[in-house]
Design a protein around this motif. Structure first.
Motif, PDB file in Angstrom:
ATOM      1  N   HIS A   1      -8.017   5.249   2.750  1.00  0.00           N
ATOM      2  CA  HIS A   1      -8.883   5.170   1.555  1.00  0.00           C
ATOM      3  C   HIS A   1      -9.775   3.926   1.566  1.00  0.00           C
ATOM      4  CE1 HIS A   1      -7.136   8.656  -0.191  1.00  0.00           C
ATOM      5  NE2 HIS A   1      -5.924   8.129  -0.302  1.00  0.00           N
ATOM      6  N   ARG A   2      -9.756   3.193   2.685  1.00  0.00           N
ATOM      7  CA  ARG A   2     -10.476   1.913   2.703  1.00  0.00           C
ATOM      8  C   ARG A   2     -11.968   2.069   2.404  1.00  0.00           C
ATOM      9  NH1 ARG A   2      -8.769  -3.177   4.557  1.00  0.00           N
ATOM     10  NH2 ARG A   2     -10.501  -4.593   4.890  1.00  0.00           N
TER      11      ARG A   2
ATOM     12  N   SER B   1       2.831  -5.654   1.755  1.00  0.00           N
ATOM     13  CA  SER B   1       1.775  -4.647   1.666  1.00  0.00           C
ATOM     14  C   SER B   1       0.856  -4.728   2.888  1.00  0.00           C
ATOM     15  CB  SER B   1       0.961  -4.858   0.381  1.00  0.00           C
ATOM     16  OG  SER B   1      -0.170  -4.026   0.391  1.00  0.00           O
TER      17      SER B   1
ATOM     18  N   TYR C   1     -11.385  -2.240  -1.818  1.00  0.00           N
ATOM     19  CA  TYR C   1     -10.453  -1.541  -2.723  1.00  0.00           C
ATOM     20  C   TYR C   1     -10.608  -1.889  -4.197  1.00  0.00           C
ATOM     21  CZ  TYR C   1      -7.794  -0.025   1.377  1.00  0.00           C
ATOM     22  OH  TYR C   1      -7.401   0.560   2.549  1.00  0.00           O
ATOM     23  N   ARG C   2     -11.197  -3.041  -4.486  1.00  0.00           N
ATOM     24  CA  ARG C   2     -11.228  -3.461  -5.898  1.00  0.00           C
ATOM     25  C   ARG C   2     -12.636  -3.747  -6.430  1.00  0.00           C
ATOM     26  NH1 ARG C   2      -7.148  -1.404  -5.549  1.00  0.00           N
ATOM     27  NH2 ARG C   2      -5.041  -2.139  -6.047  1.00  0.00           N
TER      28      ARG C   2
ATOM     29  N   CYS D   1     -10.867  -6.522   2.282  1.00  0.00           N
ATOM     30  CA  CYS D   1      -9.996  -5.687   1.427  1.00  0.00           C
ATOM     31  C   CYS D   1     -10.435  -5.677  -0.041  1.00  0.00           C
ATOM     32  CB  CYS D   1      -8.562  -6.205   1.480  1.00  0.00           C
ATOM     33  SG  CYS D   1      -7.833  -6.181   3.114  1.00  0.00           S
TER      34      CYS D   1
ATOM     35  N   GLU E   1      -2.599   0.045  -0.705  1.00  0.00           N
ATOM     36  CA  GLU E   1      -3.460   1.229  -0.666  1.00  0.00           C
ATOM     37  C   GLU E   1      -3.412   1.815   0.745  1.00  0.00           C
ATOM     38  OE1 GLU E   1      -5.306   2.467  -3.114  1.00  0.00           O
ATOM     39  OE2 GLU E   1      -5.681   0.844  -4.550  1.00  0.00           O
ATOM     40  N   GLU E   2      -3.573   3.118   0.831  1.00  0.00           N
ATOM     41  CA  GLU E   2      -3.602   3.763   2.147  1.00  0.00           C
ATOM     42  C   GLU E   2      -4.837   3.317   2.925  1.00  0.00           C
ATOM     43  OE1 GLU E   2      -1.377   5.486   3.611  1.00  0.00           O
ATOM     44  OE2 GLU E   2      -0.015   5.750   1.920  1.00  0.00           O
TER      45      GLU E   2
END
Ligand code: SF4
Ligand code: SF4
Length: 454
Positions: free
Chosen positions: A152-153, A138, A204-205, A200, A148-149
């Motif tokens: 979209h970060r 990934s 993303y999360r 990251c 994820e793209e």
């Protein structure tokens, strides 16, 4: 689920519990750093590292602490034993790389370096757990571990999600545009402008942490940007032996920051901060070209320079929220950041800090490090739960030590400064101690007023 076992087990070997005096800094090392991967050969199997190893204290397997692992590595090197790849995988990956064993080793073995080196060798020989292989793939494809793209970060701050983050992101986009068009020279960039590297996991999360950081920085009046094109720092890859891809990401991030002449980068993610402070600094031969600060360092420094403190909105000074602080391994043993988070907490009116028994250099890992949470979730949860027990024990100890003063003291919150610690400890708390909230320090600060000192 792995059966939870008592951590007060009596083992053979030296009474390491409470005896943390051995320290490699006191010793003359008989080998050079070039030989460090062979360091395990010097292991005398004294067992000092066994008691401090939280993995061993859950599994009680002789292969799972440094000395036991060293013994197996010696046998493997001599070809006395042969293991199949799955057993090797277990041998090298069931370790949080927390570094506690390195602190107590009386002969100064750099266990972290040894075990990291063996991971690299194992991965190069094709031994990589499937989950980590997916993470690696990934990161290669998407520059983040979540598939994820990249586009979209920074969704976490778009729209109305986090206005303070959006403003900082827009400011970052504009700065890069001006530098790339030649409208602005890097040398003319405001020397007080700092860049916030999100990482990251918060991007993303755990948006709550990136948002909280931006809100706090904004409330403090910090001139900051969000780096629009940042990519994964490579932390997971460095710690799981996939150095080639990690190095590519490292070069990319360094060039990205250098090209706009930013003088200081701040981090809310202890993992990213540690990777920049160790691998990035080493790679550039101590010449990164910009200063690195974790938010727990930057915020108290900035507050002192600008003469303010914080007031916690949810509790008054007379009835403070009593917290204890969990030192993340990546802030503690990896980067020696111990005092600044405590100084920061001391600047918050309405919060009172009380310490656990195992803190700072001898902190107990939360259980998430080294990929253990992803690969051995039950072990990670049990280790986190034992840290929550220590939080409660901490108060018992205080009751004993301070008698009447502390009779009514109760654990109210466990606070850390690392997204991985927060996630792992929160997960354990939700299962075993739902009344013990776990916070990141930014979430406490987000609920504070900035009070200017006249
Ligand atoms: S790694 Fe160090 S502390 Fe652990 S058994 Fe070997 S010599 Fe002792
Ligand atoms: S680094 Fe931590 S988890 Fe790994 S062997 Fe040492 S003490 Fe145990």
């Amino acid at each position: 689920m792995t059966e939870k076992k008592s951590k007060n087990v009596i083992t053979t070997g030296p009474p390491a519990a409470g005896i943390y005096s051995p320290n490699q800094q006191n010793l003359i090392r008989p080998i050079t750093t070039e030989d460090v991967t062979q360091d395990y050969l010097r292991c005398v199997n004294c067992g000092y590292c066994r008691d401090v190893c939280r993995v061993y204290n859950i599994t009680f397997s002789e292969r799972d602490y440094a000395g036991g692992r060293n013994r197996v590595l010696k046998s493997l090197a001599k070809k006395e034993v042969l293991f199949n790849p799955l057993t090797i995988q277990d041998l090298v990956f069931k370790c949080m790389l927390c570094g506690a064993c390195r602190e107590v080793c009386p002969v100064g073995i750099d266990t972290l370096h040894v075990f990291r080196s063996f991971r690299v060798r194992a991965v190069n020989a094709g031994v990589i757990p499937e989950k980590l292989a997916k993470v690696r793939d990934s990161i290669i494809e998407f520059a983040n571990p979540f598939m994820e793209e990249g586009t979209h970060r920074h969704d976490w701050c778009q729209g109305n999600a986090c206005n303070e983050g959006y403003v900082a992101w827009e400011k970052g986009v504009e700065l890069y545009r001006k530098i790339e068009s030649g409208e602005l020279k890097p040398k003319d960039v405001d020397p007080n402008l700092v860049a916030y590297f999100i990482g990251c996991t918060s991007a993303y999360r755990n948006n709550e942490l990136s948002s909280a950081t931006c809100r706090v920085l904004d409330a403090m009046g910090v001139n900051f940007i969000v780096i629009p094109e940042e990519k994964c720092c490579g932390s997971v890859l460095f710690r799981t032996g996939v150095d080639d891809v990690a190095t590519k990401l490292m070069k990319y991030n360094i060039d990205l920051i250098r090209k706009v002449g930013i003088k200081e980068v701040i981090f809310s993610c202890a993992g990213c901060f540690s990777t920049f402070s160790n691998e990035y600094v080493e790679y550039t031969n101590n010449n990164l070209g910009f200063k690195l600060s974790h938010v727990t360092q930057f915020i108290p420094r900035f507050a002192k320079e600008h003469n303010f403190y914080f007031k916690y909105n949810l509790r008054p000074k007379e009835d403070p929220l009593i917290i204890t602080f969990h030192d993340p391994c990546h802030l503690a043993r990896y980067t020696n950041v111990y005092e600044e988070p405590r100084e920061l907490i001391s600047m918050i009116e309405g919060i009172r800090l009380v310490e656990m028994q195992y803190i700072k250099k001898m902190n107990h890992c939360c259980g998430a490090g080294g990929g253990v949470r992803a690969l051995y979730g039950d072990i990670a949860t049990n280790i986190a739960d034992s840290r929550l027990d220590e939080t409660v024990e901490c108060w018992d100890q205080i009751n004993e030590d301070r008698l009447l003063e502390a009779v009514e003291t109760k654990a109210e919150s466990l606070v850390s400064a690392c997204v991985f610690c927060k996630n792992n400890l929160s997960n354990a708390a939700s299962q075993f101690k739902p009344d013990l909230p776990v916070h990141d320090i930014l979430q406490i600060l987000e609920n504070c007023k900035v009070v200017r000192i006249a």
